[in-house]
Scaffold this active site. Sequence first.
Site, PDB file in Angstrom:
ATOM      1  N   TYR A 142       1.147  -1.310  -0.009  1.00 58.60           N
ATOM      2  CA  TYR A 142      -0.272  -0.211  -0.487  1.00 58.60           C
ATOM      3  C   TYR A 142       0.814   1.314  -0.152  1.00 58.60           C
ATOM      4  O   TYR A 142       0.611   2.595  -0.949  1.00 58.60           O
ATOM      5  CB  TYR A 142      -1.255   0.093   1.816  1.00 58.60           C
ATOM      6  N   ASN A 196      -2.814   9.591  10.749  1.00 61.00           N
ATOM      7  CA  ASN A 196      -4.019   9.001  10.861  1.00 61.00           C
ATOM      8  C   ASN A 196      -5.330  10.023  10.502  1.00 61.00           C
ATOM      9  O   ASN A 196      -5.976  10.953  11.377  1.00 61.00           O
ATOM     10  CB  ASN A 196      -4.212   8.127  11.600  1.00 61.00           C
ATOM     11  N   LYS A 252       1.652   4.230  -3.174  1.00 63.06           N
ATOM     12  CA  LYS A 252       1.191   6.013  -2.641  1.00 63.06           C
ATOM     13  C   LYS A 252       2.786   6.219  -3.089  1.00 63.06           C
ATOM     14  O   LYS A 252       2.150   7.836  -3.513  1.00 63.06           O
ATOM     15  CB  LYS A 252       1.132   6.254  -1.448  1.00 63.06           C
TER      16      LYS A 252
HETATM   17  N1  UDP Z   1      -4.704  -0.620  16.891  1.00 64.88           N
HETATM   18  C1  UDP Z   1      -5.603  -1.252  17.790  1.00 64.88           C
HETATM   19  N2  UDP Z   1      -6.503  -2.433  18.187  1.00 64.88           N
HETATM   20  C2  UDP Z   1      -7.705  -2.041  16.610  1.00 64.88           C
HETATM   21  C3  UDP Z   1      -7.053  -1.092  15.163  1.00 64.88           C
HETATM   22  C4  UDP Z   1      -5.908  -0.327  15.787  1.00 64.88           C
HETATM   23  O1  UDP Z   1      -4.883  -0.932  19.208  1.00 64.88           O
HETATM   24  O2  UDP Z   1      -7.702  -2.742  17.046  1.00 64.88           O
HETATM   25  C5  UDP Z   1      -4.036   0.395  16.840  1.00 64.88           C
HETATM   26  C6  UDP Z   1      -2.782   0.071  15.937  1.00 64.88           C
HETATM   27  O3  UDP Z   1      -1.984  -0.901  16.320  1.00 64.88           O
HETATM   28  C7  UDP Z   1      -2.155   1.136  15.593  1.00 64.88           C
HETATM   29  C8  UDP Z   1      -3.094   2.415  15.682  1.00 64.88           C
HETATM   30  O4  UDP Z   1      -4.321   1.306  16.723  1.00 64.88           O
HETATM   31  O5  UDP Z   1      -1.364   1.867  16.385  1.00 64.88           O
HETATM   32  C9  UDP Z   1      -3.524   2.990  14.823  1.00 64.88           C
HETATM   33  O6  UDP Z   1      -4.234   2.402  14.293  1.00 64.88           O
HETATM   34  P1  UDP Z   1      -5.297   2.343  12.365  1.00 64.88           P
HETATM   35  O7  UDP Z   1      -5.731   1.104  11.670  1.00 64.88           O
HETATM   36  O8  UDP Z   1      -6.267   2.931  13.210  1.00 64.88           O
HETATM   37  O9  UDP Z   1      -5.066   3.492  11.911  1.00 64.88           O
HETATM   38  P2  UDP Z   1      -2.742   2.651  11.180  1.00 64.88           P
HETATM   39  O10 UDP Z   1      -2.136   3.857  12.215  1.00 64.88           O
HETATM   40  O11 UDP Z   1      -2.721   1.853  10.616  1.00 64.88           O
HETATM   41  O12 UDP Z   1      -2.751   3.788  10.177  1.00 64.88           O
END
Ligand code: UDP
Length: 324
Positions: free
Chosen positions: A142, A171, A146
């Site tokens: 992914y 985020n 980009k």
């Molecule tokens: N996260 C988590 N549980 C979940 C989904 C995400 O602990 O069910 C954590 C993930 O490890 C990261 C943060 O939340 O540290 C943000 O994750 P997300 O998938 O929202 O966005 P990313 O940073 O991966 O783009």
Amino acid sequence: MKRVLVMGGAGYIGSHTVQHLLNNGYEVVVADNLIYGHREAVDPRATFVRADLLEPASLAQVFKQYPVDAVVHFAAFAYVGESVTAPEKYYFNNVIGTINLLHAMLVHGVKKIVFSSTCATYGEPHYTPIDEKHPQNPINPYGRTKLMIEQIFADYRRAYGLKHIALRYFNAAGAAADGSIGESHTPETHLIPLVLQAIRGERPEISVFGTDYDTPDGTCVRDYIHVEDLALAHRLALEKLEEYSGCINLGTGLGSSVKEIIRAAEKVSGRACPVKYAPRRAGDPAQLFADNKKAQEILGWQPRYTDIAEIIRTAWNWEQNRRY
Ligand code: UDP
């Protein structure tokens, strides 16, 4: 009046940008294949057309029918995990799709584009906050799609005079302040909606992926930026394309840990969140947050939402009254 084509304008960040552009005097044409987008998310003031990046004839038709001054391009697949198991889908849609879009633009004399890039192009951080000079070594397909697109833009600028701004989001979070639109992914993988859905009892719990990171409370730290602040930055970028091309980070510059998000969501909702502690998720760096000075300098942009509780409040409002 300026007319803009928003590719992927039925998606999460796209739909908020469409609304913001319309509120600021732009005429907006939205093109979306509705694979992940929601027709209901498109502001009725916009013109909607169904088109697909992998169907060049559908793109040509859009440009023929609706002459535009610029394109804002959100249309992409964005599930990191899926990009590892199905990279072909990502290289076709994101990379070849964008090449098709650029082709249609050039054929029709459109030379301005604002693009959704991502902090995932940086990969594992060497330092934080992350500025735009940080090395780009994405760790999944992914992020590589980009980065490739950013590189294609630079070549097209030199050869064809393409004017481009790639906005590298951290985020994206939250929903429209008026509750009209918000985040809706199927499947949902993002932390804030998952936490809020667990609080509402729509999911059994939230799994916290890793509690042994080298961060103050052991959980991962991310930079959550409100979707309306992203929308604003897209408009400012459109207005800067004449004088600037390049890449710009969009984040608040602040970090929130997974535990802090859960605590803030509990406070906003007044309810407890059921939590399960789980192992680390592959490919998650401990800390990611932006150096956003360049966005301030080039775009004159400042995030309006700097309090994570306020961001979560808009998402909570949306979760309780969502339309799609
Ligand atoms: N996260 C988590 N549980 C979940 C989904 C995400 O602990 O069910 C954590 C993930 O490890 C990261 C943060 O939340 O540290 C943000 O994750 P997300 O998938 O929202 O966005 P990313 O940073 O991966 O783009």
